[in-house]
Design a protein around this motif. Structure first.
Motif, PDB file in Angstrom:
ATOM      1  N   GLU A  49       1.076  -1.174   0.426  1.00  0.00           N
ATOM      2  CA  GLU A  49       0.054   0.141   0.212  1.00  0.00           C
ATOM      3  C   GLU A  49       1.276   1.362   0.003  1.00  0.00           C
ATOM      4  O   GLU A  49       2.184   1.021   0.865  1.00  0.00           O
ATOM      5  N   GLY A  50       0.458   2.466  -0.483  1.00  0.00           N
ATOM      6  CA  GLY A  50       1.743   3.158  -0.864  1.00  0.00           C
ATOM      7  C   GLY A  50       2.197   3.261  -1.815  1.00  0.00           C
ATOM      8  O   GLY A  50       2.738   2.460  -2.652  1.00  0.00           O
ATOM      9  N   ASN A  51       3.683   4.515  -1.486  1.00  0.00           N
ATOM     10  CA  ASN A  51       4.590   4.818  -2.394  1.00  0.00           C
ATOM     11  C   ASN A  51       5.941   3.861  -1.673  1.00  0.00           C
ATOM     12  O   ASN A  51       5.695   4.117  -0.489  1.00  0.00           O
ATOM     13  N   PRO A  52       6.807   3.897  -2.475  1.00  0.00           N
ATOM     14  CA  PRO A  52       7.968   2.965  -2.185  1.00  0.00           C
ATOM     15  C   PRO A  52       8.656   4.589  -0.989  1.00  0.00           C
ATOM     16  O   PRO A  52       8.454   5.923  -1.097  1.00  0.00           O
ATOM     17  N   TYR A  53       8.829   3.795   0.325  1.00  0.00           N
ATOM     18  CA  TYR A  53       9.482   4.949   1.593  1.00  0.00           C
ATOM     19  C   TYR A  53      10.973   3.728   1.991  1.00  0.00           C
ATOM     20  O   TYR A  53      11.008   3.054   1.748  1.00  0.00           O
ATOM     21  N   PHE A  54      10.854   4.622   3.168  1.00  0.00           N
ATOM     22  CA  PHE A  54      12.461   4.277   4.303  1.00  0.00           C
ATOM     23  C   PHE A  54      12.494   4.609   5.248  1.00  0.00           C
ATOM     24  O   PHE A  54      11.937   5.920   5.465  1.00  0.00           O
ATOM     25  N   ARG A  55      13.358   4.590   6.529  1.00  0.00           N
ATOM     26  CA  ARG A  55      13.182   4.464   7.563  1.00  0.00           C
ATOM     27  C   ARG A  55      14.466   3.764   7.920  1.00  0.00           C
ATOM     28  O   ARG A  55      15.440   3.170   7.484  1.00  0.00           O
ATOM     29  N   VAL A  56      14.837   5.312   9.067  1.00  0.00           N
ATOM     30  CA  VAL A  56      16.346   5.083   9.269  1.00  0.00           C
ATOM     31  C   VAL A  56      16.545   4.707  11.239  1.00  0.00           C
ATOM     32  O   VAL A  56      15.476   4.722  11.945  1.00  0.00           O
ATOM     33  N   GLN A  57      16.994   3.552  11.369  1.00  0.00           N
ATOM     34  CA  GLN A  57      17.109   3.386  12.786  1.00  0.00           C
ATOM     35  C   GLN A  57      18.426   3.687  13.189  1.00  0.00           C
ATOM     36  O   GLN A  57      20.024   3.015  12.755  1.00  0.00           O
ATOM     37  N   ASN A  58      18.268   4.194  14.528  1.00  0.00           N
ATOM     38  CA  ASN A  58      19.990   3.846  15.164  1.00  0.00           C
ATOM     39  C   ASN A  58      20.776   2.191  15.112  1.00  0.00           C
ATOM     40  O   ASN A  58      19.692   1.806  15.691  1.00  0.00           O
ATOM     41  N   LYS A  59      21.567   2.447  16.174  1.00  0.00           N
ATOM     42  CA  LYS A  59      22.217   1.143  16.680  1.00  0.00           C
ATOM     43  C   LYS A  59      21.004   0.479  17.517  1.00  0.00           C
ATOM     44  O   LYS A  59      20.913  -1.113  18.159  1.00  0.00           O
ATOM     45  N   GLY A  60      20.124   1.556  18.295  1.00  0.00           N
ATOM     46  CA  GLY A  60      19.257   0.912  19.274  1.00  0.00           C
ATOM     47  C   GLY A  60      18.523  -0.218  18.697  1.00  0.00           C
ATOM     48  O   GLY A  60      17.261  -0.284  19.984  1.00  0.00           O
ATOM     49  N   LEU A  64      14.088   7.178  13.010  1.00  0.00           N
ATOM     50  CA  LEU A  64      14.871   8.771  13.029  1.00  0.00           C
ATOM     51  C   LEU A  64      14.141   9.568  12.635  1.00  0.00           C
ATOM     52  O   LEU A  64      13.852   8.565  11.452  1.00  0.00           O
ATOM     53  N   GLY A  65      13.553  10.686  13.119  1.00  0.00           N
ATOM     54  CA  GLY A  65      13.176  11.906  12.627  1.00  0.00           C
ATOM     55  C   GLY A  65      14.108  12.724  11.119  1.00  0.00           C
ATOM     56  O   GLY A  65      15.633  12.330  10.981  1.00  0.00           O
ATOM     57  N   ASP A  66      13.521  13.137  10.329  1.00  0.00           N
ATOM     58  CA  ASP A  66      15.133  14.194   9.272  1.00  0.00           C
ATOM     59  C   ASP A  66      15.579  14.910  10.758  1.00  0.00           C
ATOM     60  O   ASP A  66      16.501  15.478   9.291  1.00  0.00           O
ATOM     61  N   ASP A  67      15.607  15.310  11.254  1.00  0.00           N
ATOM     62  CA  ASP A  67      16.962  15.747  12.506  1.00  0.00           C
ATOM     63  C   ASP A  67      17.786  14.535  12.967  1.00  0.00           C
ATOM     64  O   ASP A  67      19.229  15.865  13.883  1.00  0.00           O
ATOM     65  N   GLY A  68      17.227  13.576  12.940  1.00  0.00           N
ATOM     66  CA  GLY A  68      18.539  12.569  12.775  1.00  0.00           C
ATOM     67  C   GLY A  68      18.352  12.155  14.363  1.00  0.00           C
ATOM     68  O   GLY A  68      19.178  11.574  14.830  1.00  0.00           O
ATOM     69  N   LYS A  69      17.181  12.820  15.138  1.00  0.00           N
ATOM     70  CA  LYS A  69      17.151  12.114  16.647  1.00  0.00           C
ATOM     71  C   LYS A  69      15.457  11.977  16.388  1.00  0.00           C
ATOM     72  O   LYS A  69      14.744  11.680  15.469  1.00  0.00           O
ATOM     73  N   PHE A  70      15.739  10.381  17.284  1.00  0.00           N
ATOM     74  CA  PHE A  70      14.398   9.742  17.846  1.00  0.00           C
ATOM     75  C   PHE A  70      13.278  10.641  18.602  1.00  0.00           C
ATOM     76  O   PHE A  70      13.517  11.656  19.029  1.00  0.00           O
ATOM     77  N   PRO A  71      11.916  10.698  18.121  1.00  0.00           N
ATOM     78  CA  PRO A  71      10.891  11.620  18.339  1.00  0.00           C
ATOM     79  C   PRO A  71      10.284  11.411  19.717  1.00  0.00           C
ATOM     80  O   PRO A  71       9.350  11.306  19.117  1.00  0.00           O
ATOM     81  N   SER A  72      11.210  11.232  21.048  1.00  0.00           N
ATOM     82  CA  SER A  72      10.136  11.211  21.990  1.00  0.00           C
ATOM     83  C   SER A  72       9.120  11.508  22.811  1.00  0.00           C
ATOM     84  O   SER A  72       8.563  10.977  23.119  1.00  0.00           O
ATOM     85  N   ASN A  73       8.857  12.643  21.885  1.00  0.00           N
ATOM     86  CA  ASN A  73       7.704  13.332  22.188  1.00  0.00           C
ATOM     87  C   ASN A  73       6.471  13.258  22.198  1.00  0.00           C
ATOM     88  O   ASN A  73       5.692  13.121  22.499  1.00  0.00           O
ATOM     89  N   ALA A  74       6.822  12.904  20.608  1.00  0.00           N
ATOM     90  CA  ALA A  74       5.530  12.096  20.049  1.00  0.00           C
ATOM     91  C   ALA A  74       4.939  11.135  20.274  1.00  0.00           C
ATOM     92  O   ALA A  74       4.897  10.466  20.823  1.00  0.00           O
ATOM     93  N   THR A  75       3.395  11.219  20.268  1.00  0.00           N
ATOM     94  CA  THR A  75       3.006   9.855  20.173  1.00  0.00           C
ATOM     95  C   THR A  75       2.954   8.706  19.290  1.00  0.00           C
ATOM     96  O   THR A  75       3.924   8.658  17.927  1.00  0.00           O
ATOM     97  N   LYS A  76       2.401   7.587  19.382  1.00  0.00           N
ATOM     98  CA  LYS A  76       2.864   6.350  18.341  1.00  0.00           C
ATOM     99  C   LYS A  76       2.450   6.739  16.648  1.00  0.00           C
ATOM    100  O   LYS A  76       3.653   6.455  15.684  1.00  0.00           O
ATOM    101  N   GLU A  77       1.536   7.605  16.986  1.00  0.00           N
ATOM    102  CA  GLU A  77       0.991   7.894  15.560  1.00  0.00           C
ATOM    103  C   GLU A  77       2.212   9.050  14.770  1.00  0.00           C
ATOM    104  O   GLU A  77       2.378   8.832  13.906  1.00  0.00           O
ATOM    105  N   GLU A  78       2.204   9.522  15.581  1.00  0.00           N
ATOM    106  CA  GLU A  78       3.451  11.113  15.171  1.00  0.00           C
ATOM    107  C   GLU A  78       4.471  10.652  14.218  1.00  0.00           C
ATOM    108  O   GLU A  78       5.401  11.152  13.922  1.00  0.00           O
ATOM    109  N   ILE A  79       5.112   8.789  15.588  1.00  0.00           N
ATOM    110  CA  ILE A  79       6.550   9.100  15.103  1.00  0.00           C
ATOM    111  C   ILE A  79       6.576   8.255  14.060  1.00  0.00           C
ATOM    112  O   ILE A  79       7.251   8.341  12.806  1.00  0.00           O
ATOM    113  N   GLY A  80       5.320   7.247  13.977  1.00  0.00           N
ATOM    114  CA  GLY A  80       5.116   7.133  12.297  1.00  0.00           C
ATOM    115  C   GLY A  80       5.476   7.723  10.928  1.00  0.00           C
ATOM    116  O   GLY A  80       6.128   7.623  10.262  1.00  0.00           O
TER     117      GLY A  80
END
Length: 89
Positions: A49-60, A64-80
Motif C-alpha cells: 500500500e502507498g508509495n515506496p519509502y524508507f526509515r532509518v534506525q539507530n544502533k538501539g 529517527l526523524g529528519d533531524d537524526g533524532k528519535f522523536p521521543s515526545n511524539a505519539t505512536k502515530e506521530e512517530i510513524g
C-alpha cells in the motif's frame, strides 16, 4: 533518488544488505546496515500500500526523524509520520 539508487549507493559505500519478507502493507524490506555505526536503513521499494519509502534506525533500534533524532515526545502515530520518508518527496 529511487529506492534502487539508494540501495546501490549504500552497498558501494560498504553497507551490508539483507532482505526481509515484510508484511502485507509494507512489502519486502531491503535493510542496509552501516558496519561502523550500526545505523540501519529499511527500504520498502514495493509496498503493498502507498508509495515506496524508507526509515532509518539507530544502533538501539529507534527510528529517527529528519533531524537524526528519535522523536521521543511524539505519539505512536506521530512517530510513524515523522520517521517515514517517501521517495520522490
Amino acid at each position: 533518488m529511487s529506492p534502487e539508487e539508494l540501495i546501490s549507493n549504500l552497498e558501494k559505500s560498504g553497507w551490508t544488505k539483507t532482505i526481509e519478507p515484510g508484511g502485507k502493507k509494507s512489502g519486502p524490506a531491503t535493510i542496509l546496515t552501516d558496519p561502523n555505526t550500526g545505523t540501519k536503513v529499511r527500504i520498502h521499494a514495493t509496498p503493498g500500500e502507498g508509495n515506496p519509502y524508507f526509515r532509518v534506525q539507530n544502533k538501539g533500534g529507534n527510528y529517527l526523524g529528519d533531524d537524526g533524532k528519535f522523536p521521543s515526545n511524539a505519539t505512536k502515530e506521530e512517530i510513524g509520520d515523522l520517521t517515514h520518508f517517501e521517495f520522490g518527496k
